[in-house]
Design a protein around this motif. Structure first.
Motif, PDB file in Angstrom:
ATOM      1  N   SER A  31       0.821  -1.465  -0.002  1.00 61.76           N
ATOM      2  CA  SER A  31       0.139   0.272  -0.154  1.00 61.76           C
ATOM      3  C   SER A  31       0.817   0.641  -0.425  1.00 61.76           C
ATOM      4  CB  SER A  31      -0.857   0.078   1.483  1.00 61.76           C
ATOM      5  OG  SER A  31       0.033  -0.072   2.815  1.00 61.76           O
ATOM      6  N   ARG A  32       2.177   1.294   0.437  1.00 60.93           N
ATOM      7  CA  ARG A  32       2.935   2.155   0.418  1.00 60.93           C
ATOM      8  C   ARG A  32       2.891   2.672  -1.234  1.00 60.93           C
ATOM      9  NH1 ARG A  32       9.644   2.212   1.230  1.00 60.93           N
ATOM     10  NH2 ARG A  32       9.654   4.932   1.243  1.00 60.93           N
ATOM     11  N   GLY A  33       2.584   4.518  -0.798  1.00 65.30           N
ATOM     12  CA  GLY A  33       2.836   5.258  -1.600  1.00 65.30           C
ATOM     13  C   GLY A  33       0.642   5.493  -2.302  1.00 65.30           C
ATOM     14  N   THR A  34       0.243   5.123  -1.518  1.00 67.65           N
ATOM     15  CA  THR A  34      -1.399   5.392  -1.593  1.00 67.65           C
ATOM     16  C   THR A  34      -2.716   5.676  -0.714  1.00 67.65           C
ATOM     17  OG1 THR A  34      -2.149   3.189  -1.648  1.00 67.65           O
ATOM     18  CG2 THR A  34      -1.120   3.453  -3.596  1.00 67.65           C
ATOM     19  N   THR A  35      -3.273   5.671  -0.734  1.00 61.34           N
ATOM     20  CA  THR A  35      -3.901   6.399   0.311  1.00 61.34           C
ATOM     21  C   THR A  35      -5.011   4.906   1.255  1.00 61.34           C
ATOM     22  OG1 THR A  35      -6.132   6.994  -1.003  1.00 61.34           O
ATOM     23  CG2 THR A  35      -4.570   8.946  -0.772  1.00 61.34           C
ATOM     24  N   ALA A  36      -4.345   3.772   0.526  1.00 63.32           N
ATOM     25  CA  ALA A  36      -4.422   3.031   1.871  1.00 63.32           C
ATOM     26  C   ALA A  36      -3.906   2.314   2.680  1.00 63.32           C
ATOM     27  CB  ALA A  36      -4.752   1.570   0.646  1.00 63.32           C
ATOM     28  N   ASP A  37      -2.006   3.384   2.356  1.00 59.32           N
ATOM     29  CA  ASP A  37      -1.190   3.484   3.939  1.00 59.32           C
ATOM     30  C   ASP A  37      -1.812   4.680   4.789  1.00 59.32           C
ATOM     31  OD1 ASP A  37       0.870   2.956   5.252  1.00 59.32           O
ATOM     32  OD2 ASP A  37       2.100   3.930   4.044  1.00 59.32           O
ATOM     33  N   ILE A  38      -2.253   3.617   5.570  1.00 61.83           N
ATOM     34  CA  ILE A  38      -2.332   4.826   6.830  1.00 61.83           C
ATOM     35  C   ILE A  38      -0.700   4.731   7.097  1.00 61.83           C
ATOM     36  CG2 ILE A  38      -3.628   4.166   9.566  1.00 61.83           C
ATOM     37  CD1 ILE A  38      -5.222   1.976   8.240  1.00 61.83           C
ATOM     38  N   ALA A  39      -0.935   5.978   7.834  1.00 67.85           N
ATOM     39  CA  ALA A  39      -0.246   6.847   9.135  1.00 67.85           C
ATOM     40  C   ALA A  39      -0.106   7.295   9.769  1.00 67.85           C
ATOM     41  CB  ALA A  39       0.394   8.524   8.267  1.00 67.85           C
ATOM     42  N   ASP A  40      -1.129   8.373  10.300  1.00 72.35           N
ATOM     43  CA  ASP A  40      -1.391   7.954  11.710  1.00 72.35           C
ATOM     44  C   ASP A  40      -3.048   8.427  11.850  1.00 72.35           C
ATOM     45  OD1 ASP A  40       1.220   9.130  13.227  1.00 72.35           O
ATOM     46  OD2 ASP A  40       0.580  10.424  11.422  1.00 72.35           O
ATOM     47  N   LEU A  41      -3.708   7.610  13.551  1.00 69.20           N
ATOM     48  CA  LEU A  41      -4.776   7.827  13.779  1.00 69.20           C
ATOM     49  C   LEU A  41      -5.149   9.293  15.212  1.00 69.20           C
ATOM     50  CD1 LEU A  41      -7.848   7.939  14.389  1.00 69.20           C
ATOM     51  CD2 LEU A  41      -6.925   6.306  14.970  1.00 69.20           C
ATOM     52  N   TYR A  42      -5.274  10.263  15.035  1.00 73.05           N
ATOM     53  CA  TYR A  42      -5.747  11.222  16.117  1.00 73.05           C
ATOM     54  C   TYR A  42      -7.186  11.134  15.705  1.00 73.05           C
ATOM     55  CZ  TYR A  42      -1.332  12.776  14.973  1.00 73.05           C
ATOM     56  OH  TYR A  42       0.053  12.989  14.235  1.00 73.05           O
ATOM     57  N   ALA A  43      -7.130  11.296  17.570  1.00 75.32           N
ATOM     58  CA  ALA A  43      -9.004  11.391  18.200  1.00 75.32           C
ATOM     59  C   ALA A  43      -8.583  12.241  19.670  1.00 75.32           C
ATOM     60  CB  ALA A  43      -9.287  10.117  18.812  1.00 75.32           C
ATOM     61  N   PHE A  44      -8.903  12.758  19.644  1.00 75.99           N
ATOM     62  CA  PHE A  44      -9.532  13.856  20.794  1.00 75.99           C
ATOM     63  C   PHE A  44     -11.160  14.854  20.822  1.00 75.99           C
ATOM     64  CE2 PHE A  44      -7.256  15.566  17.456  1.00 75.99           C
ATOM     65  CZ  PHE A  44      -7.907  16.977  17.337  1.00 75.99           C
ATOM     66  N   GLU A  45     -10.428  15.494  21.907  1.00 78.28           N
ATOM     67  CA  GLU A  45     -11.828  16.410  22.336  1.00 78.28           C
ATOM     68  C   GLU A  45     -11.192  18.007  22.452  1.00 78.28           C
ATOM     69  OE1 GLU A  45     -11.847  17.755  26.717  1.00 78.28           O
ATOM     70  OE2 GLU A  45     -14.484  16.531  26.600  1.00 78.28           O
ATOM     71  N   PRO A  46     -12.170  18.397  21.084  1.00 82.02           N
ATOM     72  CA  PRO A  46     -11.477  19.484  20.576  1.00 82.02           C
ATOM     73  C   PRO A  46     -11.277  20.201  22.082  1.00 82.02           C
ATOM     74  CG  PRO A  46     -13.723  19.349  20.152  1.00 82.02           C
ATOM     75  CD  PRO A  46     -13.443  18.169  20.614  1.00 82.02           C
ATOM     76  N   SER A  47     -12.064  20.587  23.055  1.00 82.73           N
ATOM     77  CA  SER A  47     -11.358  22.031  23.918  1.00 82.73           C
ATOM     78  C   SER A  47     -11.784  21.101  25.252  1.00 82.73           C
ATOM     79  CB  SER A  47     -12.828  22.828  23.375  1.00 82.73           C
ATOM     80  OG  SER A  47     -13.845  23.135  23.394  1.00 82.73           O
ATOM     81  N   GLU A  48     -11.683  21.304  26.324  1.00 83.30           N
ATOM     82  CA  GLU A  48     -12.373  20.851  27.332  1.00 83.30           C
ATOM     83  C   GLU A  48     -13.860  21.558  28.095  1.00 83.30           C
ATOM     84  OE1 GLU A  48     -10.731  21.226  32.383  1.00 83.30           O
ATOM     85  OE2 GLU A  48      -9.962  22.666  30.746  1.00 83.30           O
TER      86      GLU A  48
END
Length: 226
Positions: A31-48
Motif C-alpha cells: 500500500s506504500r505510496g497510496t491512500t491505503a497506507d495509514i500513517a496516523d490516527l488521532y482522536a481527541f476532545e476539541p476543547s475541555e
C-alpha cells in the motif's frame, strides 16, 4: 470490499480531554505510496468540556506539497472502527470514500459485517465535503458534524535515517537528542480525513483508561476494492 489494513495502536479514545495517538509511516509494500497506507490516527476532545469528538486519519505520508492534491484513491474505503463494549470487535463504524472530487462519509452505525470485510453503508449517509486543495474546505451538517478531506502538513516527527542506522547496527552512539535529530517528514504532507462528531452519535463508552476516564476503543482500517 477486502484487503483490509488495520491500525491497532490507538486503543483508547477519551471523551474527557486525553489525546491518544498511534503512528506508523511507509510500512506496507503493498500500500506504500497510496491512500491505503495509514500513517496516523488521532482522536481527541476539541476543547475541555466539549460534547464532540474529533477523529483525524492521515494517509499516504511523505508527500511533497506540490504533489499532494487530488490523490485520494477512489477504490479505497477508510473506516474508523469503534468498540463500545470492550470485546475488541467493532460495534460502530464511520466510513469515508472519495468520488469525483468529494469525500463521502457514512455512519456511525453498526457494520453489516465485522472483521476483514466491509461494505459501504450507503443507507447511512453522514455528509460529504469537497476535497480541499490549496484552500481548506470544511462542511458542517445539520446534525453538527464537521467534515474535511485534503492535504495537511505531516505532524509526525521522526528521524528516519538515524532510526535505520541504529536498527542496522551502524550507529553505536544510538539515537540523537531532540535538538540534534532531523525530522525526515518536515515539509511533507499527508492526505487527511477529519471529522468532528457529537458524542451523542457515538453512544456511551463502557470502559475507562488508567486515569479512570471513560473511553472507546478505536482503530482505523483501509479496504481496497477488488
Amino acid at each position: 470490499m477486502k484487503n483490509k489494513r488495520r491500525k491497532l495502536g490507538l486503543i483508547g479514545l477519551s471523551i474527557m480531554g486525553l489525546v491518544l495517538i498511534a503512528a506508523d509511516h511507509i510500512d506496507a509494500p503493498s500500500s506504500r505510496g497510496t491512500t491505503a497506507d495509514i500513517a496516523d490516527l488521532y482522536a481527541f476532545e476539541p476543547s475541555e468540556g466539549s460534547d464532540n469528538t474529533v477523529f483525524a486519519v492521515d494517509l499516504q505520508s511523505d508527500i511533497l506539497p506540490e504533489l499532494a492534491y487530488g490523490t485520494f484513491d477512489e477504490t479505497v474505503l477508510t473506516e474508523i472502527n469503534i468498540d463500545t463494549d470492550g470485546d475488541l470487535v467493532e460495534d460502530l463504524v464511520i466510513q469515508a470514500i472519495p468520488r469525483n472530487g468529494n469525500m463521502y462519509f457514512f455512519g456511525p452505525v453498526a457494520p453489516l459485517e465485522t472483521g476483514l470485510r466491509s461494505q459501504v453503508l450507503v443507507d447511512s449517509p453522514l455528509g460529504n465535503v469537497e476535497i480541499s486543495g490549496t484552500t481548506a474546505i470544511i462542511e458542517t451538517t445539520s446534525e453538527g458534524v464537521s467534515l474535511f478531506a485534503g492535504p495537511r502538513q505531516d505532524p509526525f516527527f521522526f528521524d528516519f535515517f538515524q532510526f535505520n542506522a541504529v536498527a542496522g547496527g551502524m550507529a553505536p552512539e544510538g539515537f540523537k537528542t531532540p535538538e540534534e535529530a532531523s525530522d525526515a517528514f518536515d515539509g511533507t504532507n499527508t492526505m487527511s480525513i477529519v471529522m468532528e462528531i457529537p458524542n451523542s452519535l457515538l453512544g456511551t463508552p463502557t470502559g475507562t483508561n488508567i486515569l479512570g476516564i471513560p473511553v472507546y476503543k478505536v482503530w482505523v482500517t483501509t479496504n481496497k476494492k477488488q
